[in-house]
Design a protein around this motif. Structure first.
Motif, PDB file in Angstrom:
ATOM      1  N   UNK A   1      20.266 -14.774  41.074  1.00  0.00           N
ATOM      2  CA  UNK A   1      21.023 -14.771  42.333  1.00  0.00           C
ATOM      3  C   UNK A   1      22.398 -15.374  42.101  1.00  0.00           C
ATOM      4  N   UNK A   2      23.465 -14.710  42.575  1.00  0.00           N
ATOM      5  CA  UNK A   2      24.840 -15.157  42.366  1.00  0.00           C
ATOM      6  C   UNK A   2      25.171 -16.255  43.361  1.00  0.00           C
ATOM      7  N   UNK A   3      25.191 -17.503  42.879  1.00  0.00           N
ATOM      8  CA  UNK A   3      25.471 -18.622  43.770  1.00  0.00           C
ATOM      9  C   UNK A   3      26.280 -19.701  43.067  1.00  0.00           C
ATOM     10  N   UNK A   4      26.956 -20.496  43.901  1.00  0.00           N
ATOM     11  CA  UNK A   4      27.543 -21.749  43.437  1.00  0.00           C
ATOM     12  C   UNK A   4      26.433 -22.797  43.539  1.00  0.00           C
ATOM     13  N   UNK A  70      38.467 -30.465  39.018  1.00  0.00           N
ATOM     14  CA  UNK A  70      37.503 -29.865  39.946  1.00  0.00           C
ATOM     15  C   UNK A  70      36.584 -28.978  39.114  1.00  0.00           C
ATOM     16  N   UNK A  71      35.289 -29.298  39.135  1.00  0.00           N
ATOM     17  CA  UNK A  71      34.331 -28.612  38.283  1.00  0.00           C
ATOM     18  C   UNK A  71      33.207 -28.018  39.117  1.00  0.00           C
ATOM     19  N   UNK A  72      32.641 -26.944  38.638  1.00  0.00           N
ATOM     20  CA  UNK A  72      31.527 -26.323  39.347  1.00  0.00           C
ATOM     21  C   UNK A  72      30.598 -25.615  38.375  1.00  0.00           C
ATOM     22  N   UNK A  73      29.321 -25.550  38.757  1.00  0.00           N
ATOM     23  CA  UNK A  73      28.310 -24.792  38.031  1.00  0.00           C
ATOM     24  C   UNK A  73      27.887 -23.643  38.927  1.00  0.00           C
ATOM     25  N   UNK A  74      27.889 -22.454  38.381  1.00  0.00           N
ATOM     26  CA  UNK A  74      27.459 -21.283  39.159  1.00  0.00           C
ATOM     27  C   UNK A  74      26.612 -20.384  38.277  1.00  0.00           C
TER      28      UNK A  74
END
Length: 303
Positions: A1-4, A70-74
């Motif tokens: 599933x494509x999510x942040x 600013x960092x994110x895992x998706x």
């Protein structure tokens, strides 16, 4: 599933986490990816201002500007353009909300944890394309990414960064040189002032005892030692209150015992009330040292 899945904001110069989203995912692969994110957050000053890292089923994307990262895992299938739009939106809001002087002055992790509310709301929007209101800006971001694509971190680069982190932590293993303590309370400050007063009284009486010895050879030099040991113990208690050290509580109890023993030895030169005052101040200071705890990591600091 494509999510942040996860997002965080850190200070570039030292990797101090300023805010982060909360999540309860226990997927081992995700936890490994978040460990990579933690490594990267401490090395942002050595990396380009926009990067991506492929980590199994997940991607780590980050951007940095004006001393903040600013960092994110998706999910790996999440579109790159949406990922950097998400980070760009976090950046714009954070810059508007907090000034650079305040950001540079914080010492506690997650000092801006209230920004988590905005991160969560933005994450929900980007995880629901129907409610996403930034579609008109996607063309600008697509153009920017095409003209200046994010640097794709290789496994070798990540391994080199991990090696630097391990060497750095091993260098200071066991001594915690940068461990911070909680802000001093009013009672702690009062106890510190009283302890300094007791140390000063011991020092003054010790000097007078030395003068007495010089004038009269029959004086006991052990009294001088008792006064100066009391002074040293008081100073050491103030240091334990002000700075973190290993076995801090045990050292404070040893200092208290030393003050009690020195006052017991000086019972012929001090009345009962003076002895009780010195012992009570030492006990109060020991309590304040025990109450002033080191600043720990926030419960959700698992990136």
């Amino acid at each position: 599933m494509s999510t942040v899945v996860f997002a965080s904001v850190v200070r570039v110069k030292d990797g101090l986490p300023l805010s982060a989203s909360t999540d309860y995912e226990q997927d081992p692969e995700l936890q490994e990816t978040k460990r990579h994110l933690k490594t990267l957050s401490k090395k942002l000053s050595q990396l380009p201002d926009r990067c991506s890292l492929k980590s199994g089923s997940y991607n780590v994307n980050f951007t940095s500007s004006l001393g903040v990262g600013y960092l994110m895992v998706c999910a790996a299938s999440y579109p790159n353009v949406l990922a950097f739009c998400f980070l760009d939106e976090l950046q714009r809001e954070f810059i508007v909300t907090y000034d650079s002087k305040r950001i540079g002055g914080v010492v506690r992790p997650y000092s801006f944890i209230e920004f988590d509310t905005f991160i969560q709301k933005t994450k929900q929007r980007y995880n629901n394309p129907r409610s996403l209101s930034t579609k008109l800006n996607l063309s600008d971001m697509q153009t920017e990414i095409r003209l200046r694509p994010p640097h794709q971190l290789s496994p070798d680069e990540l391994q080199a960064l991990n090696g630097c982190s391990r060497r750095s932590s091993a260098k200071y293993n066991g001594i915690a040189p940068t461990q911070m303590l909680e802000p001093a309370s009013l009672s702690g400050i009062v106890s510190c002032v009283l302890t300094v007063l007791c140390g000063g009284l011991n020092l003054l009486r010790g000097v007078h005892a030395i003068e007495s010895i010089l004038q009269n050879d029959g004086e006991d030099f052990n009294y001088v030692m008792a006064f100066f040991l009391g002074t040293a113990a008081c100073i050491y208690q103030c240091c334990l209150f002000a700075y973190f050290s290993v076995w801090r509580n045990s050292k404070s109890f040893l200092s208290l015992a030393l003050i009690c023993l020195s006052n017991m030895y000086l019972h012929e030169l001090r009345n009962l009330w003076q002895i009780l005052f010195h012992v009570a101040v030492a006990a109060f200071m020991t309590l304040q040292i025990r109450l002033r705890r080191p600043i720990g990591k926030a419960p959700d600091y698992n990136v």
